[in-house]
Design an enzyme around this catalytic site. Structure first.
Site, PDB file in Angstrom:
ATOM      1  N   TYR A   8     -40.586  39.783  21.691  1.00 27.87           N
ATOM      2  CA  TYR A   8     -41.644  38.811  21.952  1.00 27.87           C
ATOM      3  C   TYR A   8     -41.677  38.449  23.437  1.00 27.87           C
ATOM      4  O   TYR A   8     -42.743  38.360  24.054  1.00 27.87           O
ATOM      5  CB  TYR A   8     -41.418  37.555  21.112  1.00 27.87           C
ATOM      6  CG  TYR A   8     -42.329  36.413  21.461  1.00 27.87           C
ATOM      7  CD1 TYR A   8     -43.677  36.426  21.124  1.00 27.87           C
ATOM      8  CD2 TYR A   8     -41.837  35.297  22.151  1.00 27.87           C
ATOM      9  CE1 TYR A   8     -44.517  35.375  21.453  1.00 27.87           C
ATOM     10  CE2 TYR A   8     -42.665  34.247  22.481  1.00 27.87           C
ATOM     11  CZ  TYR A   8     -44.007  34.290  22.134  1.00 27.87           C
ATOM     12  OH  TYR A   8     -44.831  33.245  22.473  1.00 27.87           O
ATOM     13  N   SER A  90     -45.458  23.925  29.352  1.00 28.50           N
ATOM     14  CA  SER A  90     -46.536  24.375  28.480  1.00 28.50           C
ATOM     15  C   SER A  90     -46.837  23.361  27.385  1.00 28.50           C
ATOM     16  O   SER A  90     -45.935  22.674  26.886  1.00 28.50           O
ATOM     17  CB  SER A  90     -46.168  25.714  27.832  1.00 28.50           C
ATOM     18  OG  SER A  90     -47.098  26.068  26.828  1.00 28.50           O
ATOM     19  N   TYR A 114     -53.647  23.610  26.705  1.00 27.51           N
ATOM     20  CA  TYR A 114     -54.573  24.226  25.770  1.00 27.51           C
ATOM     21  C   TYR A 114     -55.417  23.093  25.192  1.00 27.51           C
ATOM     22  O   TYR A 114     -54.870  22.079  24.735  1.00 27.51           O
ATOM     23  CB  TYR A 114     -53.833  24.935  24.631  1.00 27.51           C
ATOM     24  CG  TYR A 114     -53.142  26.216  25.032  1.00 27.51           C
ATOM     25  CD1 TYR A 114     -53.871  27.349  25.357  1.00 27.51           C
ATOM     26  CD2 TYR A 114     -51.747  26.288  25.056  1.00 27.51           C
ATOM     27  CE1 TYR A 114     -53.229  28.529  25.711  1.00 27.51           C
ATOM     28  CE2 TYR A 114     -51.106  27.464  25.402  1.00 27.51           C
ATOM     29  CZ  TYR A 114     -51.852  28.581  25.732  1.00 27.51           C
ATOM     30  OH  TYR A 114     -51.219  29.744  26.083  1.00 27.51           O
ATOM     31  N   THR A 140     -55.503  26.656  30.691  1.00 22.53           N
ATOM     32  CA  THR A 140     -55.487  28.093  30.404  1.00 22.53           C
ATOM     33  C   THR A 140     -56.784  28.491  29.723  1.00 22.53           C
ATOM     34  O   THR A 140     -57.170  27.901  28.715  1.00 22.53           O
ATOM     35  CB  THR A 140     -54.284  28.457  29.522  1.00 22.53           C
ATOM     36  OG1 THR A 140     -53.089  28.266  30.277  1.00 22.53           O
ATOM     37  CG2 THR A 140     -54.354  29.909  29.066  1.00 22.53           C
ATOM     38  N   LYS A 237     -56.140  28.461  34.974  1.00 22.57           N
ATOM     39  CA  LYS A 237     -55.195  29.571  34.841  1.00 22.57           C
ATOM     40  C   LYS A 237     -55.813  30.654  33.961  1.00 22.57           C
ATOM     41  O   LYS A 237     -56.195  30.394  32.822  1.00 22.57           O
ATOM     42  CB  LYS A 237     -53.889  29.081  34.207  1.00 22.57           C
ATOM     43  CG  LYS A 237     -52.834  30.162  33.992  1.00 22.57           C
ATOM     44  CD  LYS A 237     -51.571  29.560  33.408  1.00 22.57           C
ATOM     45  CE  LYS A 237     -50.486  30.604  33.203  1.00 22.57           C
ATOM     46  NZ  LYS A 237     -50.817  31.550  32.121  1.00 22.57           N
ATOM     47  N   HIS A 261     -52.234  36.577  31.864  1.00 27.44           N
ATOM     48  CA  HIS A 261     -51.317  36.085  30.825  1.00 27.44           C
ATOM     49  C   HIS A 261     -50.122  37.017  30.646  1.00 27.44           C
ATOM     50  O   HIS A 261     -49.661  37.272  29.526  1.00 27.44           O
ATOM     51  CB  HIS A 261     -52.059  35.906  29.498  1.00 27.44           C
ATOM     52  CG  HIS A 261     -51.614  34.719  28.704  1.00 27.44           C
ATOM     53  ND1 HIS A 261     -52.275  33.521  28.719  1.00 27.44           N
ATOM     54  CD2 HIS A 261     -50.557  34.530  27.868  1.00 27.44           C
ATOM     55  CE1 HIS A 261     -51.673  32.659  27.925  1.00 27.44           C
ATOM     56  NE2 HIS A 261     -50.617  33.245  27.404  1.00 27.44           N
TER      57      HIS A 261
END
Length: 365
Positions: A8, A90, A114, A140, A237, A261
């Site tokens: 991941y 984040s 987000y 983002t 971003k 990303h």
């Protein structure tokens, strides 16, 4: 780490062409040294997003750092504070806005956002960031849907892990990781679960809520709405074109993070370093430019700055180090990277990052 978690971290979308190009594209640029220059003192301090920093490298916001090490985001924030650099948290981090700020101390902070369908949730985060002293907000914009990350399918990544036979042996070899994930609940997206605005929708679990509530219909009108709500520096971003960056400037944005990303979204998107020069030529007087993606060496940082970036940000570059050694691992990686930046500047004959420009770099013929 369990094998699915490593892949991941390490993987990208589709055939991972963009993932590889993000770093390999730096090889297409050559540095042009200015000899017989005084390199006895190398200056790396500058200003990024209105804050003084010791060098123009930022910690990029990445989701769920505790996937990779139990100390997670606070360990990285503490390391960033030792190096006088921006730290990015984040929305999908595993540490709260307030706890990350406490760990970072006086180092400047950016919160990656987000936007959710419930704007009250976004406004709550903005208020918490302002109260905690965050200097910047980064929206983002390149994730209307998740990229096709095939390694996740192959290795069966999910968090918490689903019961698949091919996963079991790998996870059982890492009992500490399992205990943190399943017993201590270290992997909770705590900025969502700690939110009063989200509380009513969390019955089915945080991940279900996030997948359901992430806003897929963002437009420039939402950027202008956000600009009106947020009093600090505003960053977009995930843009890569002059047209989008011009629209960002027209919407009142202060800076852009040129990013694909980390090669995890649109396959065949250009490498960020290849986007810097045209954007800088068109908009350097209206926007700060941050190169996000592929940075692995100090000479990559210098090349990006010479092409017109104001700063660079690193994601995998510190996550690998975090996974290997926690906060000391991150500090070791940052020590190496900063030494490479300073050495490259000395060999280039440029004793101050503020003096870097296109006369120090060329594309290979």
């Amino acid at each position: 780490m369990p094998e699915p978690v490593f892949h991941y971290l390490d993987g990208g979308a589709d055939d991972e062409v963009t993932l590889r190009r993000n770093t390999n594209a730096f090889d297409e640029y050559e540095l042009l040294p200015s000899q017989l220059s005084d390199s006895s003192v190398i200056r790396t301090s500058t200003t990024v997003l209105g804050r003084d920093v010791d060098w123009p490298v930022m910690i990029a916001p990445t989701g769920a750092s505790r996937l990779f090490h139990g100390d997670g985001e606070p360990a990285v924030a503490r390391a960033a504070s030792q190096f006088g650099m921006f730290y990015g948290l984040s929305t999908l981090g595993t540490t709260t806005i307030e706890d990350a700020a406490a760990a970072a101390g006086s180092t400047p902070l950016m919160y990656q956002l987000y936007v959710f369908k419930d704007r009250a949730l976004t406004e709550e985060w903005l208020a918490r960031c302002e109260a905690a002293g965050y200097a910047a907000l980064a929206l983002t914009v390149d994730t209307p849907v998740a990229g096709n990350r095939e390694r996740d399918f192959v290795y069966g990544f999910s968090a918490p892990p689903r019961s698949r036979l091919r996963q079991v042996a790998s996870f059982l070899r890492h009992p500490g990781w399992l205990a943190r994930a399943l017993i201590r609940k270290d992997l909770d997206m705590v900025n969502v679960t700690s939110s009063e605005a989200a509380a009513a929708g969390l019955e089915a679990g945080a991940r279900t809520y996030i997948e359901r509530e992430l806003e897929r219909s963002l437009t420039w009108d939402d950027v202008e709405w956000l600009r009106d709500k947020w009093r600090g520096k505003l960053v977009i971003k995930g843009v890569q074109t002059v047209a989008d960056c011009r629209r960002a400037a027209d919407s009142g944005v202060d800076a852009v993070m040129i990013s694909n990303h980390g090669g995890r979204q649109l396959e065949s998107a250009p490498a960020p370093v290849d986007c810097i020069a045209p954007i800088a030529d068109a908009l350097r007087d209206r926007l700060e430019i941050i190169c996000d993606g592929g940075i692995r060496r100090g000479n990559h940082v210098v090349k990006a700055l010479a092409l017109g970036a104001n700063a660079c940000s690193i994601g995998r570059g510190y996550l690998y180090a975090l996974a290997a050694g926690g906060q000391p691992g991150v500090e070791r990686a940052l020590t190496l990277l900063r030494a490479e930046v300073e050495r490259t500047l000395a060999l280039l004959g440029c004793n101050d990052v503020k003096n870097l420009g296109p006369h120090y770099v060329q594309r290979r013929l």
